[in-house]
Design an enzyme around this catalytic site. Structure first.
Site, PDB file in Angstrom:
ATOM      1  N   ARG A 133       0.857  -1.187   0.000  1.00  9.99           N
ATOM      2  CA  ARG A 133       0.000   0.000   0.000  1.00  9.99           C
ATOM      3  C   ARG A 133       0.892   1.235   0.000  1.00  9.99           C
ATOM      4  O   ARG A 133       1.466   1.605   1.027  1.00  9.99           O
ATOM      5  CB  ARG A 133      -0.919  -0.019   1.222  1.00  9.99           C
ATOM      6  CG  ARG A 133      -1.617   1.294   1.483  1.00  9.99           C
ATOM      7  CD  ARG A 133      -2.709   1.185   2.550  1.00  9.99           C
ATOM      8  NE  ARG A 133      -2.260   0.691   3.821  1.00  9.99           N
ATOM      9  CZ  ARG A 133      -1.647   1.414   4.770  1.00  9.99           C
ATOM     10  NH1 ARG A 133      -1.345   2.679   4.532  1.00  9.99           N
ATOM     11  NH2 ARG A 133      -1.315   0.883   5.925  1.00  9.99           N
ATOM     12  N   HIS A 166      -3.655   4.260   4.723  1.00  4.84           N
ATOM     13  CA  HIS A 166      -4.719   3.257   4.824  1.00  4.84           C
ATOM     14  C   HIS A 166      -6.034   3.851   4.329  1.00  4.84           C
ATOM     15  O   HIS A 166      -6.746   3.262   3.531  1.00  4.84           O
ATOM     16  CB  HIS A 166      -4.855   2.781   6.266  1.00  4.84           C
ATOM     17  CG  HIS A 166      -6.007   1.865   6.501  1.00  4.84           C
ATOM     18  ND1 HIS A 166      -6.038   0.580   6.010  1.00  4.84           N
ATOM     19  CD2 HIS A 166      -7.182   2.050   7.138  1.00  4.84           C
ATOM     20  CE1 HIS A 166      -7.177   0.005   6.354  1.00  4.84           C
ATOM     21  NE2 HIS A 166      -7.893   0.879   7.032  1.00  4.84           N
ATOM     22  N   TYR A 168       4.219   5.412  11.322  1.00  4.76           N
ATOM     23  CA  TYR A 168       4.512   4.020  11.669  1.00  4.76           C
ATOM     24  C   TYR A 168       5.373   3.272  10.649  1.00  4.76           C
ATOM     25  O   TYR A 168       5.696   2.108  10.855  1.00  4.76           O
ATOM     26  CB  TYR A 168       3.213   3.243  11.907  1.00  4.76           C
ATOM     27  CG  TYR A 168       2.200   3.295  10.772  1.00  4.76           C
ATOM     28  CD1 TYR A 168       2.329   2.475   9.657  1.00  4.76           C
ATOM     29  CD2 TYR A 168       1.111   4.159  10.824  1.00  4.76           C
ATOM     30  CE1 TYR A 168       1.415   2.516   8.629  1.00  4.76           C
ATOM     31  CE2 TYR A 168       0.173   4.202   9.801  1.00  4.76           C
ATOM     32  CZ  TYR A 168       0.326   3.388   8.705  1.00  4.76           C
ATOM     33  OH  TYR A 168      -0.590   3.427   7.684  1.00  4.76           O
TER      34      TYR A 168
END
Length: 376
Positions: free
Chosen positions: A270, A274, A283
């Site tokens: 990805r 998200h 993160y």
């Protein structure tokens, strides 16, 4: 599987990354696989390149609309185009799709108007398309629940007695790596296995379940989980549109002919957040994203076309111009979408009128009218 007695964990030698099924390298070189032969015409390859470019452009436009306050949220597919277009173009007329909320590329392959997708995230419809018309069910926000729906549907197809006939249709359920930790997904694996349901479980392993990395989901490669349930599992290069097409096509055919379920792990990444409410810089490392840029699904198909003299600069310019126009038309149509009336929330809950729903709608309309009486 061997067990490391000191740790009570799988032997580290068995946790080595498995070899990907790959037919097109990141450099655009065509390679063969003995189990997945694929013969494509230049026109078909150019068509898939067009799909990839247009779907990415639609996705980028939706992200921009969200940033400008025109959509409430958007789940980007950036980086996952090959997994979706490859598997989507493998679908047959009678196959049924159960998506999550990110399968914009599969929706494109099933001729779902992209405006319908934007309407859902704009909050003006509940999906807006007829699943029966497109053999593409409505988006599912609840993580993993669509796998139960898909398995039940597949078992129904099985009981219709059409498997092995020209009218046979397989079912395909899409989900992400994070969903594999959900009970619904594992229950679906159990039912699909013991009933030999005609279903393909297509896991887009994009490495991150929101902010949790893959190692928080599984100690072994995800596709190997299928072995514990008693059906085949395999890992395909999710950035290789050719491999995704060939692998999904074979799995769907196996399902249609009564050979039962298959788990496909499309190993991809990805590239974006998200959703548009997420900040991936909190993160994950930028270096990780940069490494995956070298595996870009669109660039490798472009490299293949250039290597084989299958397309010229005029072709690529034409596709870019078409994608830009699609995005511009989509933006105008999105901004022109009318807001629904308050009572429209009751529409399409049931196929036909329902007494309880009618009563509730009338009560709600009377409640709204009471404010007008007070203000007057």
């Amino acid at each position: 599987m061997a067990i490391d007695s000191a740790r009570g964990a799988p032997d580290v030698n068995e946790l080595a990354e498995p070899e990907l099924i790959q037919l097109l390298t990141p450099e655009g070189e065509r390679v063969e696989h003995p189990d997945y032969p694929l013969d494509l015409t230049p026109e078909q390859v150019r068509g898939m390149y067009r799909d990839l470019v247009i779907v990415r452009r639609i996705d980028l436009e939706a992200v921009a609309l969200t940033r400008q306050g025109e959509l409430g949220i958007w789940a980007s597919l950036l980086g996952q185009e090959a997994a979706q277009i490859g598997s989507g173009r493998a679908l047959g007329e009678h196959d049924m799709v159960f998506p999550t909320y990110r399968e914009h590329g599969v929706a494109w392959c099933r001729d779902v108007d992209p405006l319908k997708l934007l309407g859902l995230f704009r909050g003006v419809n509940n999906g807006g398309w007829d699943p029966a018309e497109h053999n593409f069910h409505l988006y599912t926000i609840v993580i993993g629940s669509q796998t139960l729906h898909a398995t039940g549907y597949a078992m129904g197809v099985q009981r219709d007695g059409v498997l092995g006939t020209p009218n046979a249709g397989a079912t395909i359920a899409y989900f992400g790596d994070g969903a594999t930790s959900q009970g619904d997904v594992n229950e679906s694996f159990v039912f699909a296995s013991v009933f030999n349901a005609p279903i393909v479980f297509f896991c887009q392993n994009n490495q991150w379940a929101i902010s949790e990395p893959l190692e928080k989901q599984s100690r072994i490669p995800l596709f190997r989980r299928a072995q514990g349930y008693g059906f085949p599992g395999l890992r395909v290069d999710g950035n290789d549109v050719f491999a995704c097409l060939a692998v999904t096509r074979k799995a769907l055919e196996a399902a249609r002919t009564g050979q039962g379920p298959t788990l496909i792990e499309a190993y991809t990444y990805r590239m974006g957040a998200h959703t548009t409410t997420d900040d991936p810089t909190r993160y994950r490392l930028k270096a990780e994203e940069e490494a995956w840029k070298l595996k870009d699904p669109i660039e490798r198909v472009k490299a293949y076309l250039v290597r084989g003299d299958l397309a010229d600069a005029a072709f690529f310019d034409e596709i870019d111009a078409e994608a830009k126009q699609v995005a511009a038309d989509l933006r105008r149509a999105c901004l022109a979408l009318p807001d629904p009336g308050p009572t429209e929330i009751f529409a399409n809950v049931y196929a036909d009128t329902h007494p309880l729903m009618t009563e509730e709608q009338e009560q709600f309309a009377a409640y709204l009218a009471s404010f007008e009486e007070v203000s007057s």
